[in-house]
Design an enzyme around this catalytic site. Structure first.
Site, PDB file in Angstrom:
ATOM      1  N   SER A 183       0.829  -1.207   0.000  1.00 31.83           N
ATOM      2  CA  SER A 183       0.000   0.000   0.000  1.00 31.83           C
ATOM      3  C   SER A 183       0.868   1.263   0.000  1.00 31.83           C
ATOM      4  O   SER A 183       2.012   1.243   0.454  1.00 31.83           O
ATOM      5  CB  SER A 183      -0.887  -0.014   1.244  1.00 31.83           C
ATOM      6  OG  SER A 183      -0.056  -0.061   2.389  1.00 31.83           O
ATOM      7  N   PRO A 184       0.305   2.376  -0.467  1.00 36.63           N
ATOM      8  CA  PRO A 184       1.076   3.627  -0.472  1.00 36.63           C
ATOM      9  C   PRO A 184       1.528   4.042   0.935  1.00 36.63           C
ATOM     10  O   PRO A 184       2.636   4.557   1.100  1.00 36.63           O
ATOM     11  CB  PRO A 184       0.084   4.650  -1.048  1.00 36.63           C
ATOM     12  CG  PRO A 184      -0.881   3.826  -1.853  1.00 36.63           C
ATOM     13  CD  PRO A 184      -0.989   2.508  -1.156  1.00 36.63           C
ATOM     14  N   VAL A 186       2.385   2.176   3.564  1.00 33.58           N
ATOM     15  CA  VAL A 186       3.575   1.419   3.979  1.00 33.58           C
ATOM     16  C   VAL A 186       4.742   1.740   3.026  1.00 33.58           C
ATOM     17  O   VAL A 186       5.897   1.783   3.444  1.00 33.58           O
ATOM     18  CB  VAL A 186       3.285  -0.103   4.058  1.00 33.58           C
ATOM     19  CG1 VAL A 186       4.530  -0.873   4.460  1.00 33.58           C
ATOM     20  CG2 VAL A 186       2.162  -0.376   5.050  1.00 33.58           C
ATOM     21  N   GLY A 187       4.426   2.017   1.767  1.00 32.63           N
ATOM     22  CA  GLY A 187       5.468   2.418   0.810  1.00 32.63           C
ATOM     23  C   GLY A 187       6.248   3.627   1.322  1.00 32.63           C
ATOM     24  O   GLY A 187       7.476   3.688   1.196  1.00 32.63           O
ATOM     25  N   GLU A 204       5.920  -0.855  -5.787  1.00 33.87           N
ATOM     26  CA  GLU A 204       4.761  -1.280  -6.584  1.00 33.87           C
ATOM     27  C   GLU A 204       3.546  -1.073  -5.689  1.00 33.87           C
ATOM     28  O   GLU A 204       3.235  -1.915  -4.839  1.00 33.87           O
ATOM     29  CB  GLU A 204       4.898  -2.756  -6.973  1.00 33.87           C
ATOM     30  CG  GLU A 204       5.866  -3.001  -8.104  1.00 33.87           C
ATOM     31  CD  GLU A 204       5.331  -2.542  -9.457  1.00 33.87           C
ATOM     32  OE1 GLU A 204       4.155  -2.130  -9.551  1.00 33.87           O
ATOM     33  OE2 GLU A 204       6.093  -2.582 -10.422  1.00 33.87           O
ATOM     34  N   CYS A 238      -4.508  -5.202  -7.361  1.00 30.91           N
ATOM     35  CA  CYS A 238      -4.048  -3.808  -7.455  1.00 30.91           C
ATOM     36  C   CYS A 238      -4.449  -3.142  -8.763  1.00 30.91           C
ATOM     37  O   CYS A 238      -4.642  -1.938  -8.802  1.00 30.91           O
ATOM     38  CB  CYS A 238      -2.537  -3.748  -7.290  1.00 30.91           C
ATOM     39  SG  CYS A 238      -1.671  -4.716  -8.517  1.00 30.91           S
TER      40      CYS A 238
END
Ligand code: NAD
Length: 388
Positions: A183-184, A186-187, A204, A238
């Site tokens: 997910s963004p 955690v990214g 990703e 996704c």
């Protein structure tokens, strides 16, 4: 000291010894990975607990592996480049060098494929690898941790099982590359940890993938394609279409066609269909269920917390500030929002975070190419322009 410091330095020593560099070594490890996929096929299918995942999990890994085995020799060759004034006296070429010790962090939604496909690339490139599968898909995590190291060279490849806290500690180590899928939010955490060591990353991530349906298209085709993409794996993909933008007139045509497609794929009661999935966990179920309270339910809407079942659902009269439009849905819900033109749709999409994928349905090539060239995408860079 980070609990995994010793492991990382052991792998780094193996990498510095140069053993991962020869093509024969890379091929041997890739072939061993192929044996893992063949010999453990049944265990993998049981761990992913759904036959429908055979396509997404095993076949994609197999095809990536075959493609890599067939092309590795060509990929490893130096590429000669033309000289310029500054390099006149040099020999100029591009050499593809491994990074070193790389970390692969995987998500739960395609837990084998999204761990092993980056692994295939990392082995092919001559790296040592630490793999961190998702802790949410426990069966796959256990299978990978217990079985995969038996197939690969343990000096160079390791699996670490870790939840959030231990992954935070794992990320304190210096890696030479990090490949993260998730997910963004955690990214951002992963990129912050990588920045401390100036480690390059591939992120990703997910996002809200718009689907623009113009007035000129084959409505049945569009409904079948959108329903397939949105409801496969209960919407937990996704690249799934996240929401539809279309005119009021198209919405009127699309709704009966979507109802028909859903019935065709999953029968009159999708809950009884062996082809329709469930939400992965209770926390995720609560999150997706709360999104059902946006707009008006035109199709579906039924839920069962005990089974973590959410019916294939289509919402209409959805507003831009409704909860369902604030985050990636990642569940079997398809909101439809109405727009007046393709330019209106482009403005709507560009006012938000960059999507991973854009779907444009139109039988007019100008519409597809205008929308495609006006909407920048995020790192995924996957662009599908199905017509029909
Ligand atoms: P997630 O971000 O919650 O977790 C991904 C990984 O990060 C897991 O291994 C998890 O253990 C780890 N993690 C979680 N919290 C962490 C923290 N605080 N610090 C360090 N590591 C942490 O994602 P998920 O729920 O497993 O997967 C779903 C997401 O992944 C969706 O957003 C989806 O769109 C995205 N996704 C993207 C792609 C792609 O190819 N772009 C593919 C599949 C999934």
């Amino acid at each position: 000291m980070s609990p995994h410091a010793e492991l990382v330095s052991r792998l780094r020593a193996a990498w510095l010894s140069g053993k991962t560099r020869p093509m024969e070594y890379r091929l041997a490890q890739l072939e061993a990975l192929g044996r893992f996929l063949d010999e453990k096929k049944q265990d993998i299918l049981e761990a992913t607990a759904a036959d429908m995942l055979e396509v997404s999990e095993l076949s994609i890994c197999r095809s990536e592996l075959n493609h890599t085995l067939n092309n590795l020799g060509a990929w490893m060759k130096d590429k000669h480049v033309e000289k310029n004034w500054a390099t006149q006296l040099d020999s100029a070429f591009i050499r593809k060098d491994p990074y070193g010790v790389v970390l692969i962090i995987g998500p739960w939604n395609y837990p084998i494929n999204l761990l092993l496909v980056p692994l295939i690339g990392a082995i092919a490139a001559g790296n040592c690898v630490v793999m961190k599968p998702s802790e949410i898909t426990r069966n796959v995590e256990r299978l990978v941790a217990e079985t995969l190291p038996r197939y690969l060279d343990e000096d160079c490849f390791a699996v670490v099982t870790a939840g959030v806290e231990e992954t935070t500690r794992l990320l304190e180590n210096k890696f030479d590359y990090i490949f993260f899928t998730g997910s963004p939010s955690v990214g951002r955490i992963v990129m912050t940890a990588a920045a401390k060591h100036l480690t390059p990353v591939t992120l990703e991530l997910g996002g809200k993938n718009p689907c623009y349906v113009s007035d000129s298209c084959n409505v049945q085709n569009v409904a079948r394609r959108v329903a397939w993409g949105r409801f496969f794996n209960a919407g937990q993909t996704c690249v799934a279409p996240d929401y539809v933008l279309c005119s009021v007139e198209m919405q009127e045509k699309l709704l009966p066609a979507l109802r028909e497609a859903i019935t065709e794929f999953y029968g009159p009661n999708p809950r009884e269909s062996p082809d329709f999935g469930r939400i992965v966990g209770d926390r995720q179920f609560q999150r997706v269920q709360a999104l059902l309270h946006s707009g008006h339910t035109a199709i579906g809407g039924q839920t069962d917390a005990g089974e973590r079942y959410i019916a294939p659902t289509v919402l209409v009269e959805v507003q831009q500030d409704d909860p369902v439009m604030q985050e990636e849905i990642f569940g079997p819900i398809l909101p439809i929002l109405t727009v007046t033109s393709v330019d209106d749709a482009i403005a709507f999409i560009n006012a938000r975070e960059r999507p991973l994928v854009l779907y444009v349905f139109s039988s007019r090539k100008e519409v597809r190419s205008w929308a495609g060239s006006s909407i920048p995408l995020s790192v995924g860079r996957i662009l599908l322009w199905p017509s029909g």
